[in-house]
Design a protein around this motif. Structure first.
Motif, short mmCIF file in Angstrom:
data_model
loop_
_atom_site.label_atom_id
_atom_site.label_comp_id
_atom_site.label_asym_id
_atom_site.label_seq_id
_atom_site.Cartn_x
_atom_site.Cartn_y
_atom_site.Cartn_z
N LEU A 169 0.84 -0.73 -0.05
CA LEU A 169 0.28 0.06 0.21
C LEU A 169 0.91 1.54 -0.32
CD1 LEU A 169 -2.79 -0.81 2.55
CD2 LEU A 169 -2.96 -0.65 0.41
N VAL A 170 0.69 2.08 -1.01
CA VAL A 170 1.89 3.40 -0.96
C VAL A 170 0.80 4.17 -0.06
CG1 VAL A 170 2.77 5.29 -2.49
CG2 VAL A 170 3.03 2.63 -2.74
N SER A 171 0.94 5.38 0.30
CA SER A 171 -0.26 6.44 1.27
C SER A 171 1.24 7.54 1.09
CB SER A 171 -0.84 5.81 2.38
OG SER A 171 0.83 5.69 2.80
N LYS A 172 -0.01 8.58 0.87
CA LYS A 172 0.63 9.90 0.82
C LYS A 172 0.79 10.63 2.71
CE LYS A 172 1.29 13.12 -3.03
NZ LYS A 172 0.68 13.50 -3.51
N GLU A 173 1.69 11.06 2.85
CA GLU A 173 1.38 11.54 4.14
C GLU A 173 1.58 12.88 4.53
OE1 GLU A 173 3.40 9.67 7.85
OE2 GLU A 173 3.07 7.26 6.62
#
Length: 173
Positions: A169-173
């Protein structure tokens, strides 16, 4: 394979004339035979004049205007320009003639020997090896397919199943 220049087209009429001259005129080739098969000296002179019939060296057709050119804003004297052109063409022509007089026969002999060596190597070494490979290829192919099915395919399948459960999972923080 024979090129089209050696093919002779014959025009034949199917008229039923009894005249013997008509029979001679019916089967007349539309093209002259190739120069190397012709006995006339005119054909051999024509063949000599065409020294690059396939256009192998079209990139070497260099003229004075291809190398040197003056824009309209800066111009030298007309005589200088004319003599420069004459000097360029004369130097190019005579240098080529002198170099070919010295180098043409040895280089052509070396080229002939090189191509003969390549032809001999290709005919007597390369093609027999290729034919042996083509002959043995079905056996090698079945052996290779067995190796792939026994060792490589299960290894790749197990690696795919192990990595198939991994989610990223790639998430932008």
């Amino acid at each position: 394979m024979m090129s089209d220049e050696y093919l002779v087209e014959c025009k034949i009429d199917d008229d039923d004339d009894d005249d013997s001259d008509e029979e001679v005129k019916k089967i007349q080739p539309s093209l002259a035979p190739p120069p190397q098969f012709s006995s006339s000296s005119q054909a051999s002179l024509t063949h000599i004049e065409t020294r690059d019939p396939y256009g192998v060296n079209n990139h070497l057709k260099v003229e004075f205007s291809d190398v040197l050119a003056e824009p309209p804003s800066t111009r030298s004297y007309d005589r200088v320009w004319v003599y420069s052109g004459i000097g360029f063409e004369s130097a190019r022509l005579w240098s080529y003639r002198c170099l070919t007089a010295v180098c043409a026969v040895p280089v052509s002999c070396l080229s002939g020997c090189l191509f003969a060596l390549l032809a001999c190597f290709h005919i007597w070494c390369v093609m027999p090896c290729i034919q042996v490979c083509h002959t043995c290829l079905p056996c090698v192919r079945s052996l290779w397919m067995s190796v792939v099915n026994i060792f490589i395919a299960p290894l790749c399948t197990s690696a795919a199943r192990c990595c198939g459960g991994v989610y990223v999972l790639v998430s932008k923080e």
